[in-house]
Design a protein around this motif. Sequence first.
Motif, PDB file in Angstrom:
ATOM      1  N   ARG A   1       0.082   4.646   0.764  1.00 39.30           N
ATOM      2  CA  ARG A   1      -0.417   4.319  -0.577  1.00 39.30           C
ATOM      3  C   ARG A   1       0.794   4.178  -1.505  1.00 39.30           C
ATOM      4  NH1 ARG A   1      -5.925   5.547  -1.167  1.00 39.30           N
ATOM      5  NH2 ARG A   1      -6.767   7.048   0.334  1.00 39.30           N
TER       6      ARG A   1
ATOM      7  N   THR B   1      -4.089   2.634  -5.891  1.00 41.85           N
ATOM      8  CA  THR B   1      -2.919   2.858  -5.036  1.00 41.85           C
ATOM      9  C   THR B   1      -3.063   1.951  -3.821  1.00 41.85           C
ATOM     10  OG1 THR B   1      -4.086   4.732  -4.040  1.00 41.85           O
ATOM     11  CG2 THR B   1      -2.473   5.231  -5.772  1.00 41.85           C
TER      12      THR B   1
ATOM     13  N   HIS C   1       1.903   4.151  -5.443  1.00 40.34           N
ATOM     14  CA  HIS C   1       1.540   4.409  -6.837  1.00 40.34           C
ATOM     15  C   HIS C   1       2.573   3.775  -7.747  1.00 40.34           C
ATOM     16  CE1 HIS C   1       0.203   6.388 -10.473  1.00 40.34           C
ATOM     17  NE2 HIS C   1       1.438   6.816 -10.677  1.00 40.34           N
ATOM     18  N   ARG C   2       2.111   2.873  -8.629  1.00 40.65           N
ATOM     19  CA  ARG C   2       2.990   2.258  -9.620  1.00 40.65           C
ATOM     20  C   ARG C   2       2.579   2.763 -10.996  1.00 40.65           C
ATOM     21  NH1 ARG C   2       2.248  -2.828  -6.500  1.00 40.65           N
ATOM     22  NH2 ARG C   2       4.180  -3.256  -5.373  1.00 40.65           N
ATOM     23  N   PRO C   3       3.480   3.384 -11.743  1.00 42.38           N
ATOM     24  CA  PRO C   3       3.144   3.874 -13.081  1.00 42.38           C
ATOM     25  C   PRO C   3       2.569   2.761 -13.948  1.00 42.38           C
ATOM     26  CG  PRO C   3       5.286   4.693 -12.394  1.00 42.38           C
ATOM     27  CD  PRO C   3       4.870   3.690 -11.362  1.00 42.38           C
TER      28      PRO C   3
ATOM     29  N   ARG D   1       7.174   7.234  -4.826  1.00 39.24           N
ATOM     30  CA  ARG D   1       5.939   6.547  -5.230  1.00 39.24           C
ATOM     31  C   ARG D   1       4.937   6.440  -4.076  1.00 39.24           C
ATOM     32  NH1 ARG D   1       8.704   1.158  -7.194  1.00 39.24           N
ATOM     33  NH2 ARG D   1       9.898   1.690  -5.312  1.00 39.24           N
TER      34      ARG D   1
ATOM     35  N   GLN E   1       2.490   7.680  -0.879  1.00 40.13           N
ATOM     36  CA  GLN E   1       1.633   8.781  -0.463  1.00 40.13           C
ATOM     37  C   GLN E   1       1.121   8.502   0.941  1.00 40.13           C
ATOM     38  OE1 GLN E   1      -1.508   8.988  -3.333  1.00 40.13           O
ATOM     39  NE2 GLN E   1      -0.133   9.325  -5.073  1.00 40.13           N
TER      40      GLN E   1
ATOM     41  N   SER F   1      -0.206   1.246 -13.417  1.00 42.32           N
ATOM     42  CA  SER F   1      -1.126   0.400 -12.656  1.00 42.32           C
ATOM     43  C   SER F   1      -2.297   1.223 -12.151  1.00 42.32           C
ATOM     44  CB  SER F   1      -0.408  -0.244 -11.457  1.00 42.32           C
ATOM     45  OG  SER F   1       0.650  -1.064 -11.904  1.00 42.32           O
ATOM     46  N   GLN F   2      -3.450   0.593 -12.048  1.00 40.98           N
ATOM     47  CA  GLN F   2      -4.630   1.276 -11.533  1.00 40.98           C
ATOM     48  C   GLN F   2      -4.664   1.152 -10.015  1.00 40.98           C
ATOM     49  OE1 GLN F   2      -8.029  -0.378 -13.502  1.00 40.98           O
ATOM     50  NE2 GLN F   2      -7.715   0.824 -15.371  1.00 40.98           N
TER      51      GLN F   2
END
Length: 262
Positions: free
Chosen positions: A205, A214, A207-209, A244, A246, A211-212
């Motif tokens: 996964r 993952t 995760h971009r700060p 970033r 997971q 952004s909605q």
Amino acid sequence: ALRCRGAMWRGAAAALLLGLAAACLLRRGFEPRARLLSASELRRYRGAPGEPGLYLALLGRVFDVERGRKHYGPGGAYSGFAGRDATRAFASGDFSPAGLVDSVSGLSPAELLSIHSWLSFYSNNYEPVGKLVGRFYDENGAPTEALREVEAAIEEALRLQAESDQKQQQFPPCNSEWSSAKGTRFWCSRESGGVPRAWAGVPRRLHRPGSQGTPCVCVRSSGPPWGQPGSSQHRDRGDLDDPRLQLYEGCHPLAEQCVLPT
């Protein structure tokens, strides 16, 4: 490993070069024969019997599109573009009178890139014949502030596209499928996400700060981290340690596929 790193950096370099080459189309200017046309003069070039030719304008740049008469001439699917500057419609697809205008205000970066693509198409396939005096060129044929602003916006869109292309080279999207019996399966291959490369990667996964969600991406699991191609001080884990990322719960850390039950 060396081949993987080489392919990765060639891909990143190619994305940057593509963006820079495209930007040059804007920076080099537009200097066809020194002919300036008013809007009323351009309207005479709609390809009808008795009219002197078939022209259209894009960002104030006028092209002779006689070779494409079946498309742009009277009765053609794109006849609405003839004899005017309908820059906005090239991005919006709105061929109504309200859409066939030269205003580009409020267009998104993707729509500006569409205009840039069309400009490249006409520059490569049709003869430039002059400039349209109005929104984008003044009565002396000099670029207006409006043209400089839209060119700057297009160059910024090209820069963002090049950055996005680089990110996809680092973290290409996974393949995925869903079934009611098995749930969702994510897996990586050397072409997943439409990004050809020398490695397959493992699902994670991302995760971009700001952004909605993952999304699932494929991550290199060996070699140096992205951005450190010549480094000898690394753990030979590729980008697995990127903060970033997971791990999918219940999936092996180095598995090339992961199944999430329904």
